[in-house]
Design a protein around this motif. Structure first.
Motif, PDB file in Angstrom:
ATOM      1  N   ARG A  93       1.430  -0.979  -0.259  1.00  0.00           N
ATOM      2  CA  ARG A  93      -0.284   0.230  -0.419  1.00  0.00           C
ATOM      3  C   ARG A  93       0.594   1.504   0.259  1.00  0.00           C
ATOM      4  NH1 ARG A  93      -5.340   0.125   2.922  1.00  0.00           N
ATOM      5  NH2 ARG A  93      -5.182  -1.634   2.590  1.00  0.00           N
ATOM      6  N   THR A  94       1.800   1.034   0.952  1.00  0.00           N
ATOM      7  CA  THR A  94       2.744   2.303   0.697  1.00  0.00           C
ATOM      8  C   THR A  94       3.430   2.532  -0.592  1.00  0.00           C
ATOM      9  OG1 THR A  94       3.121   1.749   3.440  1.00  0.00           O
ATOM     10  CG2 THR A  94       5.200   3.192   1.813  1.00  0.00           C
ATOM     11  N   ILE A  95       3.588   1.584  -1.163  1.00  0.00           N
ATOM     12  CA  ILE A  95       4.459   1.838  -2.586  1.00  0.00           C
ATOM     13  C   ILE A  95       2.991   2.566  -3.241  1.00  0.00           C
ATOM     14  CG2 ILE A  95       5.517   0.254  -3.947  1.00  0.00           C
ATOM     15  CD1 ILE A  95       7.058  -1.384  -2.407  1.00  0.00           C
ATOM     16  N   GLN A  96       2.240   1.320  -3.708  1.00  0.00           N
ATOM     17  CA  GLN A  96       1.047   2.185  -4.273  1.00  0.00           C
ATOM     18  C   GLN A  96       0.699   3.516  -4.239  1.00  0.00           C
ATOM     19  OE1 GLN A  96       0.050   1.012  -6.792  1.00  0.00           O
ATOM     20  NE2 GLN A  96       1.197  -1.033  -6.141  1.00  0.00           N
ATOM     21  N   VAL A  97       1.136   4.068  -2.974  1.00  0.00           N
ATOM     22  CA  VAL A  97       0.254   5.749  -2.383  1.00  0.00           C
ATOM     23  C   VAL A  97       1.505   5.834  -3.169  1.00  0.00           C
ATOM     24  CG1 VAL A  97       0.614   7.357  -0.722  1.00  0.00           C
ATOM     25  CG2 VAL A  97      -1.534   5.371  -1.023  1.00  0.00           C
ATOM     26  N   MET A 112       3.552  10.037  -9.735  1.00  0.00           N
ATOM     27  CA  MET A 112       3.076   9.661 -11.021  1.00  0.00           C
ATOM     28  C   MET A 112       2.071  11.490 -11.057  1.00  0.00           C
ATOM     29  SD  MET A 112       4.224   7.588 -12.837  1.00  0.00           S
ATOM     30  CE  MET A 112       4.485   5.830 -12.821  1.00  0.00           C
ATOM     31  N   ILE A 113       1.815  11.294 -10.079  1.00  0.00           N
ATOM     32  CA  ILE A 113       0.758  12.735 -10.410  1.00  0.00           C
ATOM     33  C   ILE A 113       2.304  13.733 -10.000  1.00  0.00           C
ATOM     34  CG2 ILE A 113      -0.292  14.404  -9.133  1.00  0.00           C
ATOM     35  CD1 ILE A 113      -2.130  12.220  -8.422  1.00  0.00           C
ATOM     36  N   ALA A 114       3.278  14.351  -9.534  1.00  0.00           N
ATOM     37  CA  ALA A 114       4.156  14.942  -9.007  1.00  0.00           C
ATOM     38  C   ALA A 114       4.530  15.708 -10.178  1.00  0.00           C
ATOM     39  CB  ALA A 114       4.946  14.578  -7.322  1.00  0.00           C
ATOM     40  N   ILE A 126      -3.292  16.130 -13.543  1.00  0.00           N
ATOM     41  CA  ILE A 126      -3.260  15.043 -12.581  1.00  0.00           C
ATOM     42  C   ILE A 126      -4.384  13.495 -13.327  1.00  0.00           C
ATOM     43  CG2 ILE A 126      -5.029  15.019 -10.300  1.00  0.00           C
ATOM     44  CD1 ILE A 126      -4.719  17.853  -9.425  1.00  0.00           C
ATOM     45  N   MET A 127      -5.156  14.542 -13.733  1.00  0.00           N
ATOM     46  CA  MET A 127      -5.411  13.311 -14.727  1.00  0.00           C
ATOM     47  C   MET A 127      -4.311  12.343 -15.508  1.00  0.00           C
ATOM     48  SD  MET A 127      -8.800  14.734 -15.801  1.00  0.00           S
ATOM     49  CE  MET A 127      -9.550  13.220 -16.865  1.00  0.00           C
ATOM     50  N   MET A 128      -3.310  12.586 -16.236  1.00  0.00           N
ATOM     51  CA  MET A 128      -2.190  12.368 -16.152  1.00  0.00           C
ATOM     52  C   MET A 128      -1.753  11.177 -16.188  1.00  0.00           C
ATOM     53  SD  MET A 128      -0.765  15.692 -18.834  1.00  0.00           S
ATOM     54  CE  MET A 128       0.710  15.142 -19.354  1.00  0.00           C
ATOM     55  N   GLY A 129      -1.032  12.250 -14.401  1.00  0.00           N
ATOM     56  CA  GLY A 129      -0.714  11.483 -13.958  1.00  0.00           C
ATOM     57  C   GLY A 129      -1.251  10.707 -12.654  1.00  0.00           C
TER      58      GLY A 129
END
Length: 167
Positions: free
Chosen positions: A6-10, A16-18, A63-66
């Motif tokens: 879960r931490t890796i996913q978050v 990916m958003i940044a 944000i959507m791209m990320g």
């Protein structure tokens, strides 16, 4: 183990958003002085939106791209993911090149910069379409999340073309 996943996913989602937000921020820094300069006096398309529209639209699209890239990255063990994310990064580079070329390039190179930016944005449309096609078999939601971005870039290309012709 589940909390580590879960931490890796978050963290993956945050990165990916940044990344696209950073591309947008750097582009805005490279152009802010020019939007009040030559661009404010340029002849723009009748369908050009007010300046205040660009920031919230681009922020939402970044944000959507990320999120889209994260949805694909989550399948990182699939063979097609490397190609899909490579295309995604290529379109991000083109996105990052367009803004300073269009805005900051004009004072130095005049109309040639506007036509150069037109070539870049057409390349962006092509690579973005390829990215969407590559995302589709991996995550249809990811591909769909990029469709508004494709529409906005096509719209921006029409604005670029008008300004290149009229100025």
């Amino acid at each position: 183990m589940a909390s580590q996943t879960r931490t890796i996913q978050v963290l993956g989602l945050a990165v990916m958003i940044a990344v696209p937000l950073l591309v947008g921020f750097l582009g805005s820094q490279a152009t802010s002085e020019h939007t009040d300069g030559w661009y404010s006096e340029a002849e723009v398309a009748p369908w050009n939106p007010p300046s205040w529209v660009f920031s919230p639209v681009w922020t939402t699209l970044y944000i959507m791209m990320g999120v889209a890239a994260w949805l694909v990255w989550r399948h990182r063990h699939a063979a097609a993911v490397r190609t899909a994310l490579g295309l995604y990064l290529a379109q991000l580079v083109l996105n990052g090149l367009w803004t300073p070329l269009f805005f900051a390039g004009y004072p130095a190179w005049g109309t040639a910069a506007l036509w150069g930016a037109m070539a870049v944005i057409l390349g962006l449309i092509l690579v973005l379409a390829l990215t969407i096609r590559a995302f589709w078999p991996i995550s249809r939601l990811a591909a769909v999340l990029l469709l508004p971005y494709l529409g906005w870039v096509a719209y921006a290309a029409s604005l670029n073309l008008y300004i290149a012709i009229a100025n």
